[in-house]
Design an enzyme around this catalytic site. Structure first.
Site, short mmCIF file in Angstrom:
data_model
loop_
_atom_site.label_atom_id
_atom_site.label_comp_id
_atom_site.label_asym_id
_atom_site.label_seq_id
_atom_site.Cartn_x
_atom_site.Cartn_y
_atom_site.Cartn_z
N CYS A 130 0.84 -1.20 0.00
CA CYS A 130 0.00 0.00 0.00
C CYS A 130 0.87 1.25 0.00
CB CYS A 130 -0.92 -0.03 1.22
SG CYS A 130 -1.94 1.42 1.38
N CYS A 133 -0.45 3.98 2.31
CA CYS A 133 -0.24 3.72 3.75
C CYS A 133 1.23 3.92 4.13
CB CYS A 133 -0.58 2.28 4.11
SG CYS A 133 -2.13 1.68 3.48
N ASP A 134 2.14 3.41 3.31
CA ASP A 134 3.54 3.27 3.75
C ASP A 134 4.53 4.16 3.00
OD1 ASP A 134 2.63 1.34 5.48
OD2 ASP A 134 3.09 -0.32 4.13
C1 LIG Z 1 0.72 -5.41 5.52
C2 LIG Z 1 -0.52 -4.55 5.40
C3 LIG Z 1 -0.48 -3.23 5.81
C4 LIG Z 1 -1.61 -2.41 5.70
N1 LIG Z 1 -1.53 -1.14 6.15
C5 LIG Z 1 -2.62 -0.36 6.09
C6 LIG Z 1 -2.56 0.98 6.59
O1 LIG Z 1 -1.52 1.45 7.07
N2 LIG Z 1 -3.70 1.72 6.51
C7 LIG Z 1 -4.87 1.24 5.97
O2 LIG Z 1 -5.87 1.98 5.95
N3 LIG Z 1 -4.94 0.00 5.50
C8 LIG Z 1 -3.85 -0.82 5.54
N4 LIG Z 1 -3.92 -2.08 5.05
C9 LIG Z 1 -5.19 -2.54 4.43
C10 LIG Z 1 -6.21 -2.92 5.54
O3 LIG Z 1 -5.60 -3.78 6.47
C11 LIG Z 1 -7.43 -3.57 4.88
O4 LIG Z 1 -8.01 -2.66 3.99
C12 LIG Z 1 -8.45 -3.97 5.94
O5 LIG Z 1 -7.89 -4.88 6.87
C13 LIG Z 1 -9.66 -4.64 5.28
O6 LIG Z 1 -10.52 -5.08 6.29
P1 LIG Z 1 -11.56 -6.25 6.03
O7 LIG Z 1 -12.20 -6.51 7.33
O8 LIG Z 1 -12.40 -5.92 4.87
O9 LIG Z 1 -10.71 -7.50 5.56
P2 LIG Z 1 -9.51 -8.33 6.29
O10 LIG Z 1 -8.69 -7.44 7.14
O11 LIG Z 1 -8.89 -9.05 5.15
O12 LIG Z 1 -10.31 -9.34 7.22
C14 LIG Z 1 -11.06 -10.40 6.69
C15 LIG Z 1 -11.06 -11.55 7.68
O13 LIG Z 1 -11.92 -12.58 7.19
C16 LIG Z 1 -11.34 -13.84 7.48
N5 LIG Z 1 -11.91 -14.82 6.54
C17 LIG Z 1 -11.72 -14.89 5.20
N6 LIG Z 1 -12.44 -15.91 4.68
C18 LIG Z 1 -13.10 -16.49 5.71
C19 LIG Z 1 -13.99 -17.59 5.81
N7 LIG Z 1 -14.36 -18.30 4.73
N8 LIG Z 1 -14.46 -17.95 7.04
C20 LIG Z 1 -14.10 -17.25 8.14
N9 LIG Z 1 -13.24 -16.19 8.10
C21 LIG Z 1 -12.76 -15.81 6.91
C22 LIG Z 1 -9.85 -13.60 7.28
O14 LIG Z 1 -9.10 -14.58 7.99
C23 LIG Z 1 -9.69 -12.20 7.87
O15 LIG Z 1 -9.37 -12.22 9.23
C24 LIG Z 1 -2.82 -2.93 5.14
C25 LIG Z 1 -2.86 -4.27 4.71
C26 LIG Z 1 -1.73 -5.07 4.83
C27 LIG Z 1 -1.79 -6.53 4.37
#
Ligand SMILES: Cc1cc2nc3c(=O)[nH]c(=O)nc-3n(C[C@H](O)[C@H](O)[C@H](O)COP(=O)(O)OP(=O)(O)OC[C@H]3O[C@@H](n4cnc5c(N)ncnc54)[C@H](O)[C@@H]3O)c2cc1C
Length: 307
Positions: A130, A133-134
Site C-alpha cells: 500500500c 499507507c507506507d
Molecule cells: C501489511 C498490510 C499493511 C496495511 N496497512 C494499512 C494501513 O496502514 N492503513 C490502511 O488503511 N490499510 C492498511 N492495510 C489494508 C487494511 O488492512 C485492509 O483494507 C483492511 O484490513 C480490510 O478489512 P476487512 O475486514 O475488509 O478484511 P480483512 O482485514 O482481510 O479481514 C477479513 C477476515 O476474514 C477472514 N476470513 C476470510 N475468509 C473467511 C472464511 N471463509 N471464514 C471465516 N473467516 C474468513 C480472514 O481470515 C480475515 O481475518 C494494510 C494491509 C496489509 C496486508
C-alpha cells in the site's frame, strides 16, 4: 439462532458487529484465522484517525475487546457455504452449522505475493502492499514498485514525489494501465522502468536492501538497491464459497449497492471483499457500519418472520 452472523473478523466484520450489537441484535462472528484480519500484519499504521501511529495488532486487539465487551460471540471456524432457507440462513463451516436471520460477509482479500525468494521475511518490513499507507516511510529513499496495471503505475507516480528514486518493475514491455495513467510517467524523471523483468529474490539482513530481478528473455539478472518494495499485482478475494447466493465481479469481489446489500435481501457485504475503489481500514470500517445498519433494518422489517 442469531440475528446476524458475520463471516470474517477483520476491521469490517468487527465494526459491523459493534453496530449490530449496539442495535440490540445477537451476533456471531466466524473467523478462520486471526481476529483483526490484515492489519495484524502491519507494525505501523499512520492513517487511522485518532492515532499518530499505531501498531496493527494493538488496533486489532482494541477492536476485538470493544465488541467482546458488547456481547459478541466468536467461533474460530472457516465458513464454507451459506444455505438460504427462506426466512433464515445457515452458515456451514468446517466445524458445523450456525443459523441466523441475516448474514454479513466480511472475508477481506489477500494481496498476491511476488513469488520471489525471501519475501516472507520482509513482509511489513520492507515489502509493502500500500503506497498510500507506507509511502511516507520512504522519503528520500529508493523503492521498487512491481506491477503493470493502473495501481502499480499510480503507486510509482505517487512514490516518485516522496522517494529519491523509483524502479517500476513489470513482466511485460507494455503496461496494462490506461494511457491516461501511463502518460503521467513522463513527468517523473526519477522513475526508471525495468521491463520484461520479474523479481526473483529479496535481499537483505535485518531489513530489505535490494531486489534481484531477472529479464524474462535474456535471463540477465540485475540487483536493484532498494529500501522498500511495493507489490501492486492485485488482490485475491475469498468469496468462492458464496457465489451461489451473491453476484461476483470478474475478479471475484462481491457486487453490492451503496448500502452494502447484495442481490440476496438477507446477505450483506462489507470491506475489502466487495467491489470498490479504495481498500483501506477506514473504508472497511465504514462498510461494516453501513452493512450492519442495513442488516438490522432488514431484520426489523416486516419481511423476517421466523417461526
Ligand atoms: C501489511 C498490510 C499493511 C496495511 N496497512 C494499512 C494501513 O496502514 N492503513 C490502511 O488503511 N490499510 C492498511 N492495510 C489494508 C487494511 O488492512 C485492509 O483494507 C483492511 O484490513 C480490510 O478489512 P476487512 O475486514 O475488509 O478484511 P480483512 O482485514 O482481510 O479481514 C477479513 C477476515 O476474514 C477472514 N476470513 C476470510 N475468509 C473467511 C472464511 N471463509 N471464514 C471465516 N473467516 C474468513 C480472514 O481470515 C480475515 O481475518 C494494510 C494491509 C496489509 C496486508
Amino acid at each position: 439462532m442469531y440475528d446476524i452472523i458475520i463471516i470474517g473478523a477483520g476491521p469490517a466484520g468487527l465494526t459491523a458487529a459493534l453496530y449490530a450489537l449496539r442495535a440490540n441484535k445477537t451476533v456471531l462472528l466466524i473467523e478462520k484465522a486471526t481476529f483483526g484480519g490484515q492489519i495484524t500484519f502491519s507494525p505501523k499504521i499512520e492513517n487511522y484517525p485518532g492515532f499518530e501511529a499505531v501498531d496493527g495488532n494493538a488496533l486489532a486487539d482494541s477492536f476485538f475487546e470493544q465488541v467482546t465487551a458488547q456481547g459478541a460471540e466468536f467461533e474460530l471456524e472457516e465458513a464454507t457455504a451459506i444455505i438460504d432457507n427462506g426466512a433464515t440462513k445457515t452458515v456451514v463451516t468446517d466445524c458445523g452449522e450456525h443459523e441466523a436471520k441475516a448474514v454479513i460477509i466480511a472475508t477481506g482479500a489477500k494481496h498476491r505475493m511476488l513469488g520471489a525468494g525471501n519475501e516472507e521475511n520482509f513482509a511489513g518490513n520492507g515489502i509493502s502492499f500500500c503506497a498510500v499507507c507506507d509511502g511516507a516511510f520512504y522519503k528520500e529513499k529508493t523503492v521498487a514498485v512491481v506491477g503493470g496495471g493502473n495501481t502499480a503505475v499510480q503507486d510509482a507516480i505517487y512514490l516518485s514525489k516522496l522517494a529519491k528514486k523509483v524502479y517500476l518493475v513489470h513482466r511485460r514491455n507494455e503496461f496494462r494501465a490506461e494511457k491516461r495513467v501511463t502518460d503521467g510517467l513522463s513527468a517523473c524523471p526519477n522513475i526508471e522502468l525495468v521491463l520484461d523483468s520479474v523479481p526473483v529474490e529479496c535481499l537483505g539482513d535485518a531489513s530489505l536492501s535490494a531486489l534481484k530481478v531477472k529479464n524474462k528473455f535474456t535471463e540477465e539478472e540485475r540487483i536493484l538497491p532498494v529500501d522498500g518494495v511495493f507489490v501492486a499485482i492485485g488482490q485475491e478475494p475469498n468469496n468462492a464459497a458464496f457465489r451461489e447466493l451473491v453476484d461476483l465481479d470478474p475478479s471475484g469481489f462481491i457486487v453490492a449497492d451503496e448500502s452494502c446489500r447484495t442481490k440476496n435481501p438477507a446477505v450483506f457485504v462489507a470491506g475489502d471483499c466487495r467491489t470498490k475503489a479504495v481498500r483501506q481500514l477506514v473504508t472497511a470500517g465504514a462498510d461494516g457500519g453501513v452493512a450492519a445498519i442495513a442488516a438490522c433494518g432488514y431484520i426489523d422489517s416486516e419481511n423476517v418472520k421466523v417461526g
